[in-house]
Design an enzyme around this catalytic site. Structure first.
Site, PDB file in Angstrom:
ATOM      1  N   GLU A  83       5.235   9.217  22.479  1.00  0.00           N
ATOM      2  CA  GLU A  83       6.285   9.553  21.522  1.00  0.00           C
ATOM      3  C   GLU A  83       6.072  10.987  21.039  1.00  0.00           C
ATOM      4  O   GLU A  83       4.945  11.372  20.719  1.00  0.00           O
ATOM      5  CB  GLU A  83       6.189   8.604  20.311  1.00  0.00           C
ATOM      6  CG  GLU A  83       7.230   8.911  19.239  1.00  0.00           C
ATOM      7  CD  GLU A  83       6.937   8.205  17.904  1.00  0.00           C
ATOM      8  OE1 GLU A  83       5.763   8.124  17.510  1.00  0.00           O
ATOM      9  OE2 GLU A  83       7.903   7.762  17.265  1.00  0.00           O
ATOM     10  N   GLU A 111       5.377  -2.345  13.661  1.00  0.00           N
ATOM     11  CA  GLU A 111       6.497  -1.634  14.287  1.00  0.00           C
ATOM     12  C   GLU A 111       6.047  -0.203  14.464  1.00  0.00           C
ATOM     13  O   GLU A 111       5.736   0.469  13.479  1.00  0.00           O
ATOM     14  CB  GLU A 111       7.722  -1.660  13.369  1.00  0.00           C
ATOM     15  CG  GLU A 111       8.384  -2.985  13.264  1.00  0.00           C
ATOM     16  CD  GLU A 111       8.879  -3.480  14.603  1.00  0.00           C
ATOM     17  OE1 GLU A 111       9.447  -2.679  15.360  1.00  0.00           O
ATOM     18  OE2 GLU A 111       8.684  -4.667  14.894  1.00  0.00           O
ATOM     19  N   GLY A 168      -2.081   3.821  13.824  1.00  0.00           N
ATOM     20  CA  GLY A 168      -2.231   2.998  12.625  1.00  0.00           C
ATOM     21  C   GLY A 168      -1.989   1.527  12.919  1.00  0.00           C
ATOM     22  O   GLY A 168      -2.754   0.651  12.499  1.00  0.00           O
ATOM     23  N   GLY A 169      -0.923   1.247  13.671  1.00  0.00           N
ATOM     24  CA  GLY A 169      -0.586  -0.144  13.986  1.00  0.00           C
ATOM     25  C   GLY A 169      -1.690  -0.820  14.790  1.00  0.00           C
ATOM     26  O   GLY A 169      -2.079  -1.954  14.509  1.00  0.00           O
ATOM     27  N   LYS A 201       0.872  -1.172   0.000  1.00  0.00           N
ATOM     28  CA  LYS A 201       0.000   0.000   0.000  1.00  0.00           C
ATOM     29  C   LYS A 201       0.912   1.226   0.000  1.00  0.00           C
ATOM     30  O   LYS A 201       1.683   1.444   0.945  1.00  0.00           O
ATOM     31  CB  LYS A 201      -0.880   0.002   1.250  1.00  0.00           C
ATOM     32  CG  LYS A 201      -1.824   1.168   1.280  1.00  0.00           C
ATOM     33  CD  LYS A 201      -2.045   1.650   2.696  1.00  0.00           C
ATOM     34  CE  LYS A 201      -2.616   3.051   2.655  1.00  0.00           C
ATOM     35  NZ  LYS A 201      -1.847   4.006   3.373  1.00  0.00           N
ATOM     36  N   GLY A 240       4.820   2.404  11.279  1.00  0.00           N
ATOM     37  CA  GLY A 240       4.185   3.717  11.366  1.00  0.00           C
ATOM     38  C   GLY A 240       3.754   4.012  12.780  1.00  0.00           C
ATOM     39  O   GLY A 240       4.354   3.512  13.743  1.00  0.00           O
ATOM     40  N   SER A 241       2.707   4.814  12.886  1.00  0.00           N
ATOM     41  CA  SER A 241       2.273   5.301  14.192  1.00  0.00           C
ATOM     42  C   SER A 241       1.574   4.210  15.012  1.00  0.00           C
ATOM     43  O   SER A 241       1.102   3.218  14.459  1.00  0.00           O
ATOM     44  CB  SER A 241       1.288   6.456  13.980  1.00  0.00           C
ATOM     45  OG  SER A 241       0.179   5.966  13.244  1.00  0.00           O
ATOM     46  N   ARG A 242       1.470   4.450  16.304  1.00  0.00           N
ATOM     47  CA  ARG A 242       0.774   3.496  17.156  1.00  0.00           C
ATOM     48  C   ARG A 242      -0.709   3.426  16.775  1.00  0.00           C
ATOM     49  O   ARG A 242      -1.306   2.345  16.765  1.00  0.00           O
ATOM     50  CB  ARG A 242       0.903   3.915  18.626  1.00  0.00           C
ATOM     51  CG  ARG A 242       0.420   2.799  19.544  1.00  0.00           C
ATOM     52  CD  ARG A 242       0.078   3.254  20.945  1.00  0.00           C
ATOM     53  NE  ARG A 242       1.174   3.916  21.638  1.00  0.00           N
ATOM     54  CZ  ARG A 242       1.135   4.200  22.937  1.00  0.00           C
ATOM     55  NH1 ARG A 242       0.098   3.844  23.668  1.00  0.00           N
ATOM     56  NH2 ARG A 242       2.124   4.839  23.512  1.00  0.00           N
ATOM     57  N   CYS A 301      12.275   6.703  14.275  1.00  0.00           N
ATOM     58  CA  CYS A 301      11.619   5.927  15.329  1.00  0.00           C
ATOM     59  C   CYS A 301      12.565   5.661  16.489  1.00  0.00           C
ATOM     60  O   CYS A 301      12.131   5.297  17.574  1.00  0.00           O
ATOM     61  CB  CYS A 301      11.089   4.623  14.766  1.00  0.00           C
ATOM     62  SG  CYS A 301      12.299   3.763  13.763  1.00  0.00           S
TER      63      CYS A 301
END
Ligand code: NAP
Length: 552
Positions: free
Chosen positions: A417, A278, A258-259, A194, A254-256, A315
């Site tokens: 973060e 991650e 999104g994850g 994607k 990516g971001s938390r 990161c």
């Protein structure tokens, strides 16, 4: 019908998705790529993949997986090297395009390009070497096994099509041909990427090189597809991919937010699939009193440079710095501030990212326990009234905040973060308070421990606290800079990742895309070559408990 791919890879995007070797044009949802440094729109206009195209890519990946089921490992290795060569061949226009789309300077992108193609070649070598599949043979009659039992053979086998989501901050190394794609292809899994809407052209150009290599090396065209995502369709496309029955796993960087969202989708399917996420990280740095007494300024300069690297958008940038108050800590924070003052504001990856960063910093500044150690005049401005994002280049300059150890455990916000050039110094009164603060955070990609000669007896509990919470432990060093090596761990307990038992970097990343299969009493002609008695690939295997490359 889509248009067949050109055989020459030009380094120029066409603005359309690549599905199973064909340009997949639609007139549906369109979006632009923006030059982050100036806000100008780049050509061409991009078309987001339609739901039907997402499904087509997934179905073709599934068919390709079954058609190529008997390909030997050498063929998977043979795919990765032309991918690397194809990407290297368009290096110059690719880096120029990536720099325009992301505002990352070309020197850093050239290093990222070398890392990306080096990783593809590294995986080819690992596939050829073969031992990573963990082949095990237990014969009847071997020590501890009755001879009446049947032979058991086990190894890791591929999961099937993998959906890959890259991050904005590494448009090459954690994106279209990043470790998730490279490791999944190496593991024998088709890939559907994607595309990231902040670097669609970069993603498409890299995808062209991979798609051409797929065709050149005789894989079914559906082995690789690249879907443009943007114009409001980006999250839908991600969800459609992770929900699709033909997709068997996903890799996310990516971001938390999104994850977490994609992990939930993967788990709530009728047939749940693994989503390896991650995510962001606070990367604590502990500077023990002996280190502060011996070389506070030197350590401070290193930590400051690490914090401000890539405008704080890595990161692994240090986000929390733990110190004990005293002369050394004063020298440390002053030296850090002096070093940060030398670093000018940089352009962030996107207005959206700058807006998130601004919000996080302002939320901290609203707490009375927070002090600004450096950068009072650098507090990021809030978005203009009525607008969610700033217009024009999204800039940020380094800042340093502090909180007293006694207040650190009072607000959950301290553990968020800050994806930008700002860190929080936690100033503790004594060793006991320092330990209590260090044990407040739960999971991080990295943890750094600076230790001086006088800290020998003090260090062990802090080292253990970091070990329980971090994927990579750094002794007297800063966290930025992730090496591609067998021993690397890029992961860690949640929220750094959702799978602390894996690494997203290095050869072991391949194991995420396989599962162990045991073959009981199987004849040679039905076994993968890795498990046949004669060991035709010459790989290392565990036979009756002993590692060997010999035939059995
Ligand atoms: P991001 O906004 O989470 O985007 C990453 C990808 O996930 C994009 O393709 C994005 O799609 C997609 N996505 C996000 N939320 C989604 C949702 N709810 N549903 C479906 N798809 C979703 O992250 P980013 O801003 O690109 O990258 C910055 C973050 O990545 C930072 O937190 C950084 O620490 C982290 N990062 C982690 C690592 C690591 O190895 N642990 C490496 C690099 C970066 P759209 O944008 O298209 O919506």
């Amino acid at each position: 019908m889509g248009e067949a791919l050109p055989t020459e890879i030009t380094g120029r995007p066409f603005g359309v998705s690549l599905i199973a070797g064909e340009r997949a044009d639609t007139q549906d949802v369109q979006f632009d790529s923006i030059t982050q440094a100036s806000g100008a729109t780049l050509q061409p206009t991009y078309t987001a993949a339609s739901p039907a195209q997402v499904s087509e890519a997934a179905r073709k990946a599934w068919s390709a997986f079954h058609a190529a089921g008997l390909m030997p490992p050498s063929q998977h290795a043979a795919l990765l090297r032309p991918c690397a060569d194809g990407i290297d061949a368009i290096g110059e226009p690719l880096v120029a395009l990536a720099s325009a789309e992301t505002a990352i300077e070309p020197a850093r992108l050239n290093a990222e390009l070398a890392r990306t193609t080096g990783t593809l070649r590294m995986f080819a070598d690992v596939v050829e070497e073969g031992s990573w599949v963990d082949a095990i043979i237990d014969r009847p009659g071997a020590e501890g096994r009755p001879s009446s039992r049947q032979a058991l053979r086990r190894m890791l086998r591929p999961l099937g099509p993998v959906a890959v989501f890259g991050a904005s901050n590494f448009p090459l190394a954690y994106s279209t041909a990043g470790t998730d794609t490279a490791s999944a292809l190496a593991a024998g899994c088709p890939v559907i990427v994607k595309g990231h809407p902040l670097h669609p052209g970069t993603g498409e150009v890299v995808a062209q090189a991979i798609a051409a290599s797929v065709l050149e090396t005789g894989f079914p065209a559906g082995w690789f597809s690249f879907l443009h995502a943007g114009g409001g369709r980006e999250q839908e496309i991600g969800e459609e991919l992770v929900k699709h029955p033909c997709v068997r796993a996903a890799g996310f960087t990516g971001s938390r937010t999104g994850g977490d969202a994609l992990t939930r989708i993967g788990l709530s399917r009728p047939d749940p699939i693994p989503v390896y996420a991650e995510m962001g990280s606070v990367n604590p740095v502990i500077v023990l009193p002996g280190a502060l007494a011996s070389e506070p300024e030197k350590i401070a300069r290193r930590v400051a440079q690490s914090l401000a690297a890539a405008v704080g958008q890595q990161c692994t940038c240090p986000g929390l710095i733990f110190l004990i108050d005293g002369e050394g800590s004063d020298m440390f924070t002053k030296a850090m501030s002096a070093e940060l003052e030398l670093i000018e504001a940089g352009v962030m990856l996107a207005p959206r990212i700058q807006a998130n960063y601004t919000r996080t910093v302002r939320e901290l500044l609203a707490l009375e326990e927070i002090k600004v150690l450096f950068g009072t005049d650098r507090v990021p401005a809030p978005p203009p009234p009525g607008k969610k994002e700033v217009a024009g280049p999204a800039m940020a300059a380094p800042m340093l905040l502090s909180v007293a150890g006694e207040h650190f455990r009072q607000h959950a916000e301290f553990l968020n973060e800050m994806f930008g050039p700002c860190a929080l110094v936690v100033q503790c009164q004594n060793e006991q308070e320092l330990f209590s603060c260090v044990t407040a955070f739960v999971g991080s990609l990295t943890g750094s421990l600076f230790v001086g000669d006088a800290d020998v007896d003090r260090a062990p509990p802090f080292a253990r606290a970091l070990e329980q919470r971090c994927g990579r432990l750094i002794f007297n060093g800063v966290p930025t800079g992730v090496e591609v090596a067998w021993a690397m761990v890029h992961g860690g307990p949640y929220p750094a990742s959702n799978r602390p038992d894996t690494s997203a970097v290095g050869p072991t990343a391949m194991k995420r895309w396989r599962r162990p299969v045991c073959y009981q009493n199987y004849p040679a002609n039905l076994l993968p070559p890795e498990l046949r008695d004669e060991n035709p690939l010459g790989i290392e295997r565990r036979v009756d408990g002993t590692l060997t490359r010999e035939p059995v």
